[in-house]
Design a protein around this motif. Sequence first.
Motif, PDB file in Angstrom:
ATOM      1  N   MET A 257       0.852  -1.205   0.000  1.00 30.71           N
ATOM      2  CA  MET A 257       0.000   0.000   0.000  1.00 30.71           C
ATOM      3  C   MET A 257       0.878   1.243   0.000  1.00 30.71           C
ATOM      4  SD  MET A 257      -2.799   1.196   2.841  1.00 30.71           S
ATOM      5  CE  MET A 257      -3.618   2.764   2.713  1.00 30.71           C
ATOM      6  N   ASP A 258       0.650   2.153  -0.931  1.00 29.27           N
ATOM      7  CA  ASP A 258       1.431   3.381  -1.023  1.00 29.27           C
ATOM      8  C   ASP A 258       0.621   4.518  -0.409  1.00 29.27           C
ATOM      9  OD1 ASP A 258       2.858   5.597  -1.672  1.00 29.27           O
ATOM     10  OD2 ASP A 258       3.258   5.009  -3.742  1.00 29.27           O
ATOM     11  N   THR A 259       1.141   5.070   0.711  1.00 26.33           N
ATOM     12  CA  THR A 259       0.463   6.199   1.362  1.00 26.33           C
ATOM     13  C   THR A 259       1.326   7.447   1.280  1.00 26.33           C
ATOM     14  OG1 THR A 259       1.427   5.574   3.475  1.00 26.33           O
ATOM     15  CG2 THR A 259      -0.742   4.666   2.961  1.00 26.33           C
ATOM     16  N   HIS A 260       2.027   7.597   0.159  1.00 26.13           N
ATOM     17  CA  HIS A 260       3.091   8.607   0.076  1.00 26.13           C
ATOM     18  C   HIS A 260       2.606  10.034   0.260  1.00 26.13           C
ATOM     19  CE1 HIS A 260       6.094  11.238  -1.796  1.00 26.13           C
ATOM     20  NE2 HIS A 260       6.964  10.355  -1.357  1.00 26.13           N
ATOM     21  N   ALA A 261       1.601  10.471  -0.433  1.00 26.06           N
ATOM     22  CA  ALA A 261       1.270  11.900  -0.360  1.00 26.06           C
ATOM     23  C   ALA A 261      -0.223  12.115  -0.273  1.00 26.06           C
ATOM     24  CB  ALA A 261       1.830  12.624  -1.570  1.00 26.06           C
ATOM     25  N   GLN A 262      -0.663  12.592   0.879  1.00 22.70           N
ATOM     26  CA  GLN A 262      -2.065  12.945   0.987  1.00 22.70           C
ATOM     27  C   GLN A 262      -2.238  14.456   1.118  1.00 22.70           C
ATOM     28  OE1 GLN A 262      -3.589  11.166   4.625  1.00 22.70           O
ATOM     29  NE2 GLN A 262      -3.166  13.026   5.751  1.00 22.70           N
ATOM     30  N   GLY A 263      -1.162  15.150   1.492  1.00 20.99           N
ATOM     31  CA  GLY A 263      -1.266  16.588   1.647  1.00 20.99           C
ATOM     32  C   GLY A 263      -0.078  17.271   1.024  1.00 20.99           C
ATOM     33  N   GLY A 264       1.061  17.255   1.747  1.00 16.61           N
ATOM     34  CA  GLY A 264       2.248  17.929   1.251  1.00 16.61           C
ATOM     35  C   GLY A 264       2.938  17.158   0.153  1.00 16.61           C
TER      36      GLY A 264
ATOM     37  N   VAL B 135       9.377  -1.383  12.175  1.00 15.13           N
ATOM     38  CA  VAL B 135       9.410  -0.010  11.663  1.00 15.13           C
ATOM     39  C   VAL B 135       9.832  -0.004  10.202  1.00 15.13           C
ATOM     40  CG1 VAL B 135      10.608   2.199  11.825  1.00 15.13           C
ATOM     41  CG2 VAL B 135       9.720   1.112  13.888  1.00 15.13           C
ATOM     42  N   ALA B 136      10.807  -0.828   9.852  1.00 17.78           N
ATOM     43  CA  ALA B 136      11.241  -0.886   8.451  1.00 17.78           C
ATOM     44  C   ALA B 136      10.077  -1.294   7.549  1.00 17.78           C
ATOM     45  CB  ALA B 136      12.398  -1.873   8.304  1.00 17.78           C
ATOM     46  N   ARG B 137       9.276  -2.235   8.012  1.00 17.94           N
ATOM     47  CA  ARG B 137       8.116  -2.671   7.235  1.00 17.94           C
ATOM     48  C   ARG B 137       7.107  -1.527   7.093  1.00 17.94           C
ATOM     49  NH1 ARG B 137       6.369  -6.691  10.459  1.00 17.94           N
ATOM     50  NH2 ARG B 137       7.929  -8.107   9.574  1.00 17.94           N
ATOM     51  N   GLU B 138       6.900  -0.769   8.176  1.00 14.63           N
ATOM     52  CA  GLU B 138       5.938   0.334   8.118  1.00 14.63           C
ATOM     53  C   GLU B 138       6.463   1.461   7.229  1.00 14.63           C
ATOM     54  OE1 GLU B 138       2.020   1.369   9.451  1.00 14.63           O
ATOM     55  OE2 GLU B 138       3.223  -0.470   9.462  1.00 14.63           O
ATOM     56  N   LEU B 139       7.752   1.690   7.255  1.00 15.77           N
ATOM     57  CA  LEU B 139       8.328   2.726   6.394  1.00 15.77           C
ATOM     58  C   LEU B 139       8.186   2.372   4.920  1.00 15.77           C
ATOM     59  CD1 LEU B 139      11.571   3.685   8.368  1.00 15.77           C
ATOM     60  CD2 LEU B 139       9.465   5.020   8.164  1.00 15.77           C
TER      61      LEU B 139
ATOM     62  N   ARG C  95       5.631   0.981   3.709  1.00 15.15           N
ATOM     63  CA  ARG C  95       4.245   1.383   3.398  1.00 15.15           C
ATOM     64  C   ARG C  95       4.151   2.874   3.123  1.00 15.15           C
ATOM     65  NH1 ARG C  95      -0.351  -1.335   5.267  1.00 15.15           N
ATOM     66  NH2 ARG C  95      -1.179   0.711   5.819  1.00 15.15           N
ATOM     67  N   ILE C  96       4.917   3.634   3.881  1.00 20.53           N
ATOM     68  CA  ILE C  96       4.798   5.096   3.839  1.00 20.53           C
ATOM     69  C   ILE C  96       5.642   5.721   2.727  1.00 20.53           C
ATOM     70  CG2 ILE C  96       5.211   7.206   5.184  1.00 20.53           C
ATOM     71  CD1 ILE C  96       4.798   5.492   7.716  1.00 20.53           C
ATOM     72  N   HIS C  97       6.791   5.160   2.441  1.00 16.18           N
ATOM     73  CA  HIS C  97       7.744   5.714   1.474  1.00 16.18           C
ATOM     74  C   HIS C  97       8.144   7.152   1.838  1.00 16.18           C
ATOM     75  CE1 HIS C  97       7.175   2.241  -1.040  1.00 16.18           C
ATOM     76  NE2 HIS C  97       5.902   2.500  -1.239  1.00 16.18           N
ATOM     77  N   PRO C  98       8.695   7.380   3.029  1.00 17.20           N
ATOM     78  CA  PRO C  98       9.025   8.768   3.411  1.00 17.20           C
ATOM     79  C   PRO C  98      10.232   9.306   2.657  1.00 17.20           C
ATOM     80  CG  PRO C  98       9.863   7.250   5.039  1.00 17.20           C
ATOM     81  CD  PRO C  98       9.069   6.420   4.063  1.00 17.20           C
ATOM     82  N   ASP C  99      10.246  10.615   2.500  1.00 15.83           N
ATOM     83  CA  ASP C  99      11.417  11.296   1.956  1.00 15.83           C
ATOM     84  C   ASP C  99      12.444  11.555   3.048  1.00 15.83           C
ATOM     85  OD1 ASP C  99      10.526  12.011  -0.919  1.00 15.83           O
ATOM     86  OD2 ASP C  99       8.830  12.607   0.336  1.00 15.83           O
TER      87      ASP C  99
END
Length: 385
Positions: A1-8, A98-102, A104-108
């Motif tokens: 699941m990609d939750t990368h950008a919902q706002g910024g 945490v690595a697994r959750e990251l 999902r998030i794909h943070p910059d």
Amino acid sequence: MDTHAQGGEKTIAILSNFPAWLYTDRLPDYDNHYDVWLVALHESLERQSEFNVHWITFSKHLREPLRFESHGQQIHVLPRWKRITGLFTLYAQDRLKVARELRRIHPDLVHSWGTEDSYGLCAADFRGARLHSVQGAMRAYVKRAWFNIPVWLHSFYEPRVWRRMRHITTESPWAADRVRETVPGASPHHLEYAVEDRFLHIERRPAPAPQCLYIGTYTNIKNVAFLIDAFADPRLAHVKLKLAGFPPGFAPPVLPPNVEELGIVGREEVASLLAESWALVHMSKGDTGPTVVKEARVVGLPVVLSDSCGSAQHVEHGKSGFILKHDDREGFVDAVLAVTRDVETSLSMGAHGRPECRAALGKEKMIATLLDIYRRVLDEARSPV
């Protein structure tokens, strides 16, 4: 699941001991002790739209991850069953989760808070832009006082985190010096950790008789035994010392008649105690903060503290309080006598520098500084080496 950008446009993942239970009824309430600056940060981030913010934290009350939205940010609460296992395994399970959750998030950018738990180690694993904010300085603390095994172990893990972080923030010059002891040549970013808004709207109403206040834990490094001994001095018999922040049974069973234990107190009671006290006292042997000194200064309270407290930067010696060596008993007694000479002295000393403290320690200042640091870290990550 990609939750990368919902706002910024860019996504930030903040790893911390975030008090998620304040924002959902799906977690049980904890006690009144939590990292209040994280609450100030979380609620301030609602007012920005530049970054998409995710918080990742752990809870022992879950068996499956809990994800929800609060103040326009995504909260990820991951289950943790036995923290003791992590203490002796470099938090291998936490880091895997945490690595697994990251993924999902794909943070910059990944931003961790503190080395008192697994969050710094988790961030150090991330292969991308990283930022770490110092809370306690574990290695420095164990050199100055006795601690239990968990703190001792974290003091060994801490250099591993700090040395892997190109960018580190500290809330005080004292904390920055501790970072440079471990990472020579480091240039930490200065980031004041904000006080809650409630302390900006308190008016002082000093008690009729002189009264000093200590709020914090009862540990060797906090030097509470020094305070109790000093207030046993006959010269301070007319000044009450109230001790708050730790359960009954930690202090000696027999206290001087002018020393009173209050136990653990809630945030509203902290505000009331600061309003009625004539001075705050905090003679720690080592402290990157403490936050209560900042709260006292924005309320307008004079402070007597040690030069090993990072928050000494908010006290002007002889004008808004006194800064002493942590074992200077005579100097401490004289300082307490000075700030409690009369109520007018307490009020005038507390008022000195208060506007500057309020400006430096508000949420607006913290969020503006942090967003600027985020931009700089991301710009550097994009620039070719």
